[in-house]
Motif scaffolding. Sequence first.
Motif, PDB file in Angstrom:
ATOM      1  N   TRP A 103      -5.393  -8.578  -6.600  1.00  0.00           N
ATOM      2  CA  TRP A 103      -5.298  -7.231  -7.169  1.00  0.00           C
ATOM      3  C   TRP A 103      -4.609  -7.293  -8.526  1.00  0.00           C
ATOM      4  O   TRP A 103      -3.678  -8.083  -8.714  1.00  0.00           O
ATOM      5  N   PRO A 104      -5.035  -6.439  -9.466  1.00  0.00           N
ATOM      6  CA  PRO A 104      -4.377  -6.453 -10.773  1.00  0.00           C
ATOM      7  C   PRO A 104      -2.931  -5.975 -10.662  1.00  0.00           C
ATOM      8  O   PRO A 104      -2.627  -5.123  -9.824  1.00  0.00           O
ATOM      9  N   ALA A 105      -2.086  -6.551 -11.516  1.00  0.00           N
ATOM     10  CA  ALA A 105      -0.685  -6.117 -11.528  1.00  0.00           C
ATOM     11  C   ALA A 105      -0.675  -4.607 -11.764  1.00  0.00           C
ATOM     12  O   ALA A 105      -1.488  -4.076 -12.508  1.00  0.00           O
ATOM     13  N   GLY A 106       0.197  -3.934 -11.093  1.00  0.00           N
ATOM     14  CA  GLY A 106       0.268  -2.483 -11.275  1.00  0.00           C
ATOM     15  C   GLY A 106      -0.504  -1.730 -10.206  1.00  0.00           C
ATOM     16  O   GLY A 106      -0.223  -0.572  -9.946  1.00  0.00           O
ATOM     17  N   SER A 107      -1.515  -2.378  -9.597  1.00  0.00           N
ATOM     18  CA  SER A 107      -2.188  -1.671  -8.490  1.00  0.00           C
ATOM     19  C   SER A 107      -2.263  -2.571  -7.265  1.00  0.00           C
ATOM     20  O   SER A 107      -3.232  -2.549  -6.525  1.00  0.00           O
ATOM     21  N   LYS A 108      -1.245  -3.368  -7.091  1.00  0.00           N
ATOM     22  CA  LYS A 108      -1.212  -4.244  -5.912  1.00  0.00           C
ATOM     23  C   LYS A 108      -0.858  -3.419  -4.684  1.00  0.00           C
ATOM     24  O   LYS A 108       0.131  -2.696  -4.691  1.00  0.00           O
ATOM     25  N   PRO A 109      -1.645  -3.544  -3.616  1.00  0.00           N
ATOM     26  CA  PRO A 109      -1.277  -2.831  -2.393  1.00  0.00           C
ATOM     27  C   PRO A 109      -0.056  -3.468  -1.738  1.00  0.00           C
ATOM     28  O   PRO A 109       0.197  -4.665  -1.908  1.00  0.00           O
ATOM     29  N   GLY A 110       0.668  -2.647  -0.996  1.00  0.00           N
ATOM     30  CA  GLY A 110       1.799  -3.179  -0.234  1.00  0.00           C
ATOM     31  C   GLY A 110       1.445  -3.348   1.231  1.00  0.00           C
ATOM     32  O   GLY A 110       2.122  -4.060   1.964  1.00  0.00           O
ATOM     33  N   THR A 111       0.382  -2.670   1.652  1.00  0.00           N
ATOM     34  CA  THR A 111       0.000  -2.706   3.071  1.00  0.00           C
ATOM     35  C   THR A 111      -1.514  -2.710   3.189  1.00  0.00           C
ATOM     36  O   THR A 111      -2.195  -2.014   2.429  1.00  0.00           O
ATOM     37  N   VAL A 112      -2.019  -3.491   4.128  1.00  0.00           N
ATOM     38  CA  VAL A 112      -3.417  -3.316   4.518  1.00  0.00           C
ATOM     39  C   VAL A 112      -3.472  -3.297   6.048  1.00  0.00           C
ATOM     40  O   VAL A 112      -2.873  -4.142   6.711  1.00  0.00           O
ATOM     41  N   ILE A 113      -4.146  -2.279   6.568  1.00  0.00           N
ATOM     42  CA  ILE A 113      -4.283  -2.152   8.022  1.00  0.00           C
ATOM     43  C   ILE A 113      -5.764  -2.266   8.371  1.00  0.00           C
ATOM     44  O   ILE A 113      -6.612  -1.654   7.719  1.00  0.00           O
ATOM     45  N   TYR A 114      -6.056  -3.089   9.392  1.00  0.00           N
ATOM     46  CA  TYR A 114      -7.430  -3.204   9.896  1.00  0.00           C
ATOM     47  C   TYR A 114      -7.521  -2.394  11.192  1.00  0.00           C
ATOM     48  O   TYR A 114      -6.669  -2.542  12.077  1.00  0.00           O
TER      49      TYR A 114
ATOM     50  N   GLN B 212      -7.927  12.879  12.166  1.00  0.00           N
ATOM     51  CA  GLN B 212      -7.320  13.266  13.440  1.00  0.00           C
ATOM     52  C   GLN B 212      -6.183  12.331  13.873  1.00  0.00           C
ATOM     53  O   GLN B 212      -5.183  12.781  14.415  1.00  0.00           O
ATOM     54  N   TYR B 213      -6.365  11.036  13.647  1.00  0.00           N
ATOM     55  CA  TYR B 213      -5.460  10.082  14.299  1.00  0.00           C
ATOM     56  C   TYR B 213      -4.492   9.343  13.376  1.00  0.00           C
ATOM     57  O   TYR B 213      -3.480   8.827  13.835  1.00  0.00           O
ATOM     58  N   LEU B 214      -4.826   9.240  12.102  1.00  0.00           N
ATOM     59  CA  LEU B 214      -3.971   8.434  11.229  1.00  0.00           C
ATOM     60  C   LEU B 214      -2.541   8.985  11.116  1.00  0.00           C
ATOM     61  O   LEU B 214      -1.579   8.205  11.096  1.00  0.00           O
ATOM     62  N   PRO B 215      -2.372  10.330  11.056  1.00  0.00           N
ATOM     63  CA  PRO B 215      -1.017  10.851  10.845  1.00  0.00           C
ATOM     64  C   PRO B 215      -0.011  10.416  11.914  1.00  0.00           C
ATOM     65  O   PRO B 215       1.170  10.261  11.619  1.00  0.00           O
ATOM     66  N   HIS B 216      -0.468  10.210  13.133  1.00  0.00           N
ATOM     67  CA  HIS B 216       0.481   9.766  14.160  1.00  0.00           C
ATOM     68  C   HIS B 216       0.965   8.339  13.866  1.00  0.00           C
ATOM     69  O   HIS B 216       2.146   8.024  14.051  1.00  0.00           O
ATOM     70  N   LEU B 217       0.050   7.480  13.387  1.00  0.00           N
ATOM     71  CA  LEU B 217       0.450   6.090  13.129  1.00  0.00           C
ATOM     72  C   LEU B 217       1.231   5.977  11.822  1.00  0.00           C
ATOM     73  O   LEU B 217       2.242   5.282  11.758  1.00  0.00           O
ATOM     74  N   TYR B 218       0.714   6.626  10.794  1.00  0.00           N
ATOM     75  CA  TYR B 218       1.309   6.482   9.450  1.00  0.00           C
ATOM     76  C   TYR B 218       1.541   7.867   8.863  1.00  0.00           C
ATOM     77  O   TYR B 218       0.801   8.321   7.987  1.00  0.00           O
ATOM     78  N   PRO B 219       2.583   8.563   9.340  1.00  0.00           N
ATOM     79  CA  PRO B 219       2.750   9.980   8.988  1.00  0.00           C
ATOM     80  C   PRO B 219       2.962  10.227   7.499  1.00  0.00           C
ATOM     81  O   PRO B 219       2.686  11.318   7.017  1.00  0.00           O
ATOM     82  N   ARG B 220       3.439   9.216   6.768  1.00  0.00           N
ATOM     83  CA  ARG B 220       3.695   9.470   5.340  1.00  0.00           C
ATOM     84  C   ARG B 220       2.629   8.835   4.444  1.00  0.00           C
ATOM     85  O   ARG B 220       2.800   8.766   3.230  1.00  0.00           O
ATOM     86  N   ALA B 221       1.521   8.390   5.065  1.00  0.00           N
ATOM     87  CA  ALA B 221       0.489   7.728   4.253  1.00  0.00           C
ATOM     88  C   ALA B 221      -0.228   8.751   3.383  1.00  0.00           C
ATOM     89  O   ALA B 221      -0.680   9.783   3.871  1.00  0.00           O
ATOM     90  N   GLY B 222      -0.327   8.449   2.106  1.00  0.00           N
ATOM     91  CA  GLY B 222      -1.131   9.289   1.220  1.00  0.00           C
ATOM     92  C   GLY B 222      -2.535   8.713   1.144  1.00  0.00           C
ATOM     93  O   GLY B 222      -2.984   8.007   2.057  1.00  0.00           O
ATOM     94  N   ALA B 223      -3.210   9.004   0.043  1.00  0.00           N
ATOM     95  CA  ALA B 223      -4.568   8.477  -0.118  1.00  0.00           C
ATOM     96  C   ALA B 223      -4.498   6.957  -0.256  1.00  0.00           C
ATOM     97  O   ALA B 223      -3.636   6.441  -0.969  1.00  0.00           O
ATOM     98  N   PRO B 224      -5.376   6.237   0.430  1.00  0.00           N
ATOM     99  CA  PRO B 224      -5.337   4.778   0.280  1.00  0.00           C
ATOM    100  C   PRO B 224      -5.808   4.349  -1.106  1.00  0.00           C
ATOM    101  O   PRO B 224      -6.563   5.063  -1.757  1.00  0.00           O
ATOM    102  N   LEU B 225      -5.368   3.162  -1.499  1.00  0.00           N
ATOM    103  CA  LEU B 225      -5.839   2.575  -2.763  1.00  0.00           C
ATOM    104  C   LEU B 225      -7.297   2.146  -2.646  1.00  0.00           C
ATOM    105  O   LEU B 225      -8.063   2.200  -3.597  1.00  0.00           O
ATOM    106  N   ALA B 226      -7.644   1.654  -1.472  1.00  0.00           N
ATOM    107  CA  ALA B 226      -9.001   1.141  -1.267  1.00  0.00           C
ATOM    108  C   ALA B 226      -9.349   1.273   0.208  1.00  0.00           C
ATOM    109  O   ALA B 226      -8.463   1.338   1.070  1.00  0.00           O
ATOM    110  N   ARG B 227     -10.663   1.285   0.461  1.00  0.00           N
ATOM    111  CA  ARG B 227     -11.135   1.536   1.821  1.00  0.00           C
ATOM    112  C   ARG B 227     -12.407   0.732   2.024  1.00  0.00           C
ATOM    113  O   ARG B 227     -13.261   0.665   1.133  1.00  0.00           O
TER     114      ARG B 227
END
Length: 672
Positions: free
Chosen positions: A522-533, A569-584
């Motif tokens: 990932w380019p510097a400045g937009s490196k993800p900190g988390t990836v969930i499968y 429906q389900y993401l907020p329970h797992l990651y309640p403070r997650a905003g829009a993902p960087l990539a999907r």
Amino acid sequence: MSPEAPRKPRKRVAILGGGAAAMTAAHYMSRTPELRERLEVTVYQMGWRLGGKGASGRNLAESARIEEHGLHVWGGFYYNAFRLMQECYGALDRPPGCPLRTWTDAFQKHPLVVWEELVDGQWRHWPVETPLNDGVPGTGGEDPTLWQHLQTLIGWIKNSIFVFPHEDVRAAAAAPDTAALLHGVHAEALSTTPDGTNHHGILSGLERLRGWFHGTLQDHIWRNDEARRMYILLDLAQAVVRGMLRDGVPWRGIMCIDEHDFAEWLGRHGATSGALTSAPLRGYYDYFFAYAGGDASQPRISAAIALHHLLRLVGEYKGALFWKMGSGMGDAAFGPLYELCRRNGVRFRFFHEVKELVPDGGSRSLAAVRLRRQADLKRAEYQPLVTIAGLPSWPSAPLYAQIVDAQAAEIQRRGANLEDPLTDWDGVADVELQAGRDFDAVVLGISIGAFPQICARLIAADPAWRAMAANLPAIQTQALQLWWPGDAGSLGWDMGNATGTGYGQPLESWSDMSPVLPLETWPAGSKPGTVIYFCGIMDTPELPQRRDPGFLAGETGRADARAADWARQYLPHLYPRAGAPLARYVRANCTPSERYVLDLPGTNRYRLEADTSGLDNLALAGDWIFTGQGGAVESAITAGMLAAQALTGEDLRIRGALPSPWRRRPSLRRLL
Ligand SMILES: Cc1cc2nc3c(=O)[nH]c(=O)nc-3n(C[C@H](O)[C@H](O)[C@H](O)COP(=O)(O)OP(=O)(O)OC[C@H]3O[C@@H](n4cnc5c(N)ncnc54)[C@H](O)[C@@H]3O)c2cc1C
């Protein structure tokens, strides 16, 4: 000087497909100088990469991010699989500085499992930090017998009741009669060698225990998270023990319960409804995608397969309950296997789609294999790997620069996917492999979902093939990967790196795969900190009968929409403070061979073995053959070893493979 004996011509083995089973067979037929002198092995693989259901690819247009078929973790009890990896990394001896230099770089212990419990309409995390141990998977002495597993389980039940996380139950267990009962059942189990006649004392003790245990359950205990959870596990464990004894599993063999669905079997042996609808049991069905037709309302799995796997999963694990890969499975497992096999002289024919297996007139031998070459190469051999962050990696699309320009341009113009037999590209030439001329034996490593197309003649000619194809359905699965900027803590997850299951469908299983991020670019400045499968089941339509490029696109679109609904429906329970993902990234595993092979109750009898295809020059390798194990990496690798062993006659010291009680055919003709 005596004249040298003339060299015997090498026997030729054609391996069809390059998934876990096929690549294992390739390795075990090429790994020593003696084998290489006597065998010439060629792998025919559709498209540009190896791995099948375990393939992953680097998206070179998207920061070389890893795109998986779906989340993969390996059980710490996988013996054959880890042995293969240890052999492979050991022989490769990668140079210092290579990111996955050794097998311990490639696989890391992963003890934390989280089930999701639905209590009063609310989801609750149920984290289980499983104990680590000093064992090394793929090594060690004899595996425990079924009876030893049962003894361990009875010991665990006894000890867990004495330290039950609620004082009311602890106090009741300490009463002299109950304590004597608990100790007595365990002592009798330890002192008995079961023969089918002498287990009745243990069983009647267990019946009394069950009555007592259920009598302890009060509403306030059920409402206490810790107590309820231990109650559920003990309830399930007791049902397992009673079922094993009542049905005679230790002395009749595990396949005696194959006809039953696991949950129904547990229910018959006294598991309560609370345990039967509990998160661990749901999670276990999720783990095997065990839903007929990919339909969440139809959980079904053979009790034999589920129990065999469960006893080994929790009772035989080495190091950690699970191990996670330090990269995509393609790069952690199939890259090294490819490199080693290549070095050992295995030839690879990428872009070769198998179309048809042709038996001879009497259906006793394979006469030919018909393939379609999907593309012509500029050079003699396709070089499939690219180096990313120092690691040989599989790209998520063909390396078009190696394909003849006009073909490469046309394939891309049409958007054809060379891993999809229904795609809008019919290849460039027919190829026919003939018995005697091109092969002495074939290993069929393609998965059963493709058999109606490629094995139609075998299915028509042989009732055993017909029964196997009809009774082993394969379902679609789907995957979602989300990359976020912050770490998991910033998303609202504070339990550390976990793998979860038993959650809302269709993406009921997930895992934090952030440790692989340093291998993405990932380019510097937009490196993800988390990836969930995330991954799970997909209701499974019939395959189109004719070429239909819209099918894959349609199913991918459907997976995308389902993933978006699920996330809302389900993401907020797992990651309640997650905003829009960087990539999907979204994927539908819907092509014939990508479909996951189910272990439905009563279907093991239809599985052929590695050496009983009925054709004397055809060995079978895949998680769909009979090994007595559920559809997983370990069963596929076991199957590949069984196929190699059948052809070479070498004793590969395979662990965990059960002999089929339904074996009814002679073995194929050995090559060596
Ligand atoms: C989403 C998902 C998640 C999973 N998670 C786990 C997990 O966490 N742990 C675990 O242990 N197991 C897991 N599994 C199961 C595991 O991936 C499989 O059991 C295993 O990979 C099967 O290997 P195989 O060799 O039997 O078949 P496959 O992997 O299906 O291999 C078949 C091969 O044949 C090739 N092929 C297909 N058609 C043709 C053709 N016409 N011509 C030429 N080649 C062809 C394919 O490309 C592939 O190389 C998961 C499966 C899925 C689908």
